[in-house]
Scaffold this active site. Structure first.
Site, PDB file in Angstrom:
ATOM      1  N   ASN A 141      46.622  48.972  39.179  1.00 10.32           N
ATOM      2  CA  ASN A 141      48.064  49.238  39.153  1.00 10.32           C
ATOM      3  C   ASN A 141      48.629  49.056  40.554  1.00 10.32           C
ATOM      4  O   ASN A 141      47.973  49.393  41.549  1.00 10.32           O
ATOM      5  CB  ASN A 141      48.355  50.685  38.723  1.00 10.32           C
ATOM      6  N   ARG A 186      44.879  48.943  31.430  1.00  9.46           N
ATOM      7  CA  ARG A 186      43.734  48.502  32.239  1.00  9.46           C
ATOM      8  C   ARG A 186      42.409  48.592  31.475  1.00  9.46           C
ATOM      9  O   ARG A 186      41.581  47.675  31.574  1.00  9.46           O
ATOM     10  CB  ARG A 186      43.670  49.308  33.542  1.00  9.46           C
TER      11      ARG A 186
END
EC number: 6.2.-.-
Length: 732
Positions: free
Chosen positions: A38, A20
């Site tokens: 997520n 990320r």
């Protein structure tokens, strides 16, 4: 109306690996607005952009993947998105859970540099880590992989760690195991009563002192405890062997760095690369000199480099090489809890080094060797498993469990088009290891909210762990066919091939013990076109090599030729064993048992201390400069090995071993020429590096499992590959 943009759904190894932050960095560079988070499947991204920018974004993402990340599936969809004004990393979203759980990895180079930098806040801190390295599987309790769902939930982050944890441009962004000396995980050296003798760096200093004095220590690593001693202290090694009742089995060694390892073994470029990789497995290497008390009678040693900062800190105080063998009782699984260590290994270690962070899921060290420049894994655990494979086909909506083999067990789960391969578990003959099997299975069941529709198992009628699933619908697959199918799956072969499946033991379709099989088949079906001649076993104790030797001598009526060998065995004992032999109904075609019988004669070995002991001895005595071979004749689908046993009885060690190994290679090559199809090799015999190198020198074209061990650890994968093929063909 909401503006148009794109939704990206990415699955693979994309959680807890710095994925990320990379998304954030690329989006910021390209001045794109949106969000990433997520979820239970992997990672979802929303981008407010056109197709040109989307493609540029995806290209940069693929080029700059973090070291531990892997994209299995990337799906982009044109959709309406929020009118984003910036790009943000949002909180994890709960959903049906299929996201992979990563294994534990060795310390990365950046953390290692910081570890040795006196100016760094984490200088010599034994738990330095980031999103590119460190523990994952060993500390996780549940998905999603957030700190609250790990054993780090007990530790409050200091302001410094919090600032790094929350910074998307920092490589410790959402590094769940993050800590530092201000919010430390404490380390203690304790005596056998659990009393603390020293803490922090003093614990390591005292630890090193005890090691230098020849003491045996239990040291808590990433996935469990190791028993450690000074590898160059002969009395310490002898004491460890005596206490562990381990007379011959080699010890794995831990070195501080590659230079130290090169003092002990011949290490080529590929082996050095593997030793220093994020996997940091135990690598089997050719020893530079005999290390009799480390690897008795053989010329190979297993070496791993220090893969955690805790080990590196120990080497700051201890100058030398360490034995690092799993802390367990013979046949049982690695110990990872303090109370169990004190209970089960009392009297084996003198002191133990422990730390406060709990290990949730234990794991063993992975083992590998280099064959022709390629890595062959012999045990897949730390840094490799759990392993997740996303399949291309979507033909099955069931959740399926493949139980695998009784020995070297790993299980495989099929769920929502993914295979989940468990870490190495061990030999399920032990109740302790069975407990680990069911505990690990429960962990995956709870994590992914699983209920199984089908259980795949071996055809053996007496495996106790299989009986625990009698309430389920089951499908049975032949042991050696599972070996065959696992190799086909690894190489994506979907055609009829010739398979040499050679190992020690497996229940055959005819109720006998197979192990020297030749198959012609594919993932759907197979035909057994040949095998080594069946011979009787005196009893089921395969560690008694002398009995195996007697069996093959009597099988071929070679008592006159074996006079010298038989003279070592009391006549009364021979007479009693002959009676048992004559009445025996235990038949086997196992090449593994033939190799053991051969070794009993050639090396005068009455019993073996560990599996593959004879194979390793043979590797030491094979002479690649000797152009000599025995003959294995093939008639009516049976391989006659009489000449090999005759050779063992009359020839010296090097000639006998060379003649046998060359005979095996020549036989496989000659038979393969008659079929003109692809050839796969599978089963534990093909872990023998020397045999594979002979075949390579002879320019023989074959497939042998590399990524998934060719031993019994691959059985569950083979069971699953066959069953999914039948589903795809609508035959189940």
């Amino acid at each position: 109306m909401l503006p148009l943009g794109y939704k990206l759904e990415i699955s693979g190894l994309v959680q807890g690996v710095g994925f990320r932050p990379l998304i954030y960095e690329i989006a910021t560079q390209l001045k794109l607005f949106g969000e990433v988070y997520n979820d239970g499947f992997g990672v979802e991204i929303f981008l407010l952009c056109d197709e040109v920018k989307l493609n540029e974004f995806i290209e940069k993402l693929k080029v700059h993947l973090p070291p531990l990340a892997r994209i299995d599936r990337l799906k982009s969809t044109l959709t309406r998105v929020k009118p984003y004004k910036d790009f943000v990393i949002s909180n994890s979203k709960q959903s049906p859970k299929t996201a992979p759980i990563l294994s534990d990895f060795s310390l990365c180079l950046k953390c290692k540099e910081e570890f040795y930098n006196p100016q760094n806040p984490r200088f010599l801190y034994p738990f330095i880590t980031c999103t590119h390295c460190g523990p994952r599987f060993s500390i996780i309790k549940a998905l999603p992989y957030d700190r609250k769902n790990t054993s780090m939930s007990e530790f409050l982050m200091c302001d410094f760690c919090q600032s790094e944890y929350e910074n998307p441009l920092n490589r410790r962004f959402h590094a769940q195991p993050i800590s530092c000396p201000h919010c430390e995980i404490k380390v203690n050296l304790k005596d056998t009563k659990g009393q603390i003798l020293a803490s922090k760096n003093k614990a390591f200093e005292l630890c090193a002192k005890f090691l230098k004095e020849g003491k045996i220590l239990a040291v808590k690593g990433m996935g469990g405890f190791h028993l450690m001693c000074d590898a160059l202290n002969l009395s310490a090694l002898k004491e460890l062997r005596a206490r562990k009742r381990r007379p011959k089995k080699p010890f794995a060694l831990m070195c501080k760095d590659i230079k130290q390892a090169q003092n002990l073994a011949f290490i080529d470029e590929d082996e050095a690369k593997l030793l220093q990789s994020p996997l940091s497995p135990i690598v089997l290497l050719k020893a530079k000199q005999e290390l009799e008390c480390i690897a008795p009678d053989i010329d190979k040693i297993g070496i791993m480099l220090a893969y955690t900062p805790l080990h590196l800190l120990l080497f700051e105080y201890f100058e030398g090489v360490l034995v690092a063998t799993s802390a367990n009782l013979s046949g049982e699984s690695i110990i990872f809890k303090e109370d169990v260590l004190l209970q089960k290994l009392k009297g084996i270690f003198d002191f133990y080094l422990d730390y406060e962070r709990e290990i949730i899921n234990p794991s063993d060290d992975s083992i590998a060797q280099i064959i022709g420049g390629k890595t062959m894994f012999l045990r897949t655990s730390r840094a490799l498993n759990p392993c997740y494979i996303e399949l291309d086909e979507r033909d099955c909506k069931q959740s399926i469990l493949a139980l695998g083999a009784e020995l070297k067990n790993e299980f495989v789960i099929y769920h929502q088009n993914k295979l989940i391969i468990s870490p190495y578990i061990g030999d399920l003959k032990s109740l302790d290891t069975q407990e680990r099997f069911f505990s690990l299975l429960d962990f995956f069941k709870q994590t992914y909210e699983l209920e199984f529709d089908m259980i795949l198992c071996d055809k053996h009628p007496h495996f106790s762990y299989v009986k625990q699933f009698k309430a389920y619908k089951t499908y049975k697959i032949s042991h050696h066919y599972a070996h065959f199918c696992a190799a086909l799956f690894e190489f994506g072969v979907d055609e009829k091939v010739l398979g040499f499946i050679f190992d020690g033991t497996g229940y055959g379709d005819d109720g006998t013990i197979w192990g020297g099989e030749i198959f012609l088949g594919d993932l759907k079906e197979y035909e057994r076109i040949g095998h080594f001649e069946n011979f009787k076993l005196i009893n089921s104790d395969i560690k008694n090599l002398q009995n195996l030797a007697l069996s093959v001598i009597w099988h071929y009526d070679l008592e006159n030729e074996a006079k010298d060998f038989l003279a070592q065995i009391p006549q009364i004992k021979q007479n009693n064993l002959k009676k048992i032999y004559c009445k025996s109904t235990l038949l086997t075609s196992s090449l593994g048992r033939i190799i053991d019988a051969f070794g009993a004669i050639v090396f005068n070995q009455e019993k073996i201390s560990y599996e593959a002991q004879i194979g390793l001895l043979c590797e030491k005595f094979y002479d690649k400069n000797l152009d000599f071979s025995y003959e294995l004749s093939f008639q009516n689908g049976q391989i006659n090995f009489k000449e090999v046993i005759l050779g063992a009885l009359k020839d010296e060690k090097s000639r006998a071993v060379t003649g046998f190994f060359n005979a095996l290679a020549n036989f496989m090559i000659e038979l393969s020429e008659a079929y003109q199809v692809k050839v796969i090799l599978s089963g534990g015999v093909f872990q023998n590096k020397t045999l594979l190198e002979i075949l390579k020198r002879k320019k023989f074209d074959f497939f042998v499992p590399l990524k998934f061990p060719c031993n019994d650890s691959q059985i569950a994968l083979g069971q699953m590959a066959h069953f999914l093929k039948l589903i795809k063909m609508s035959e189940i």
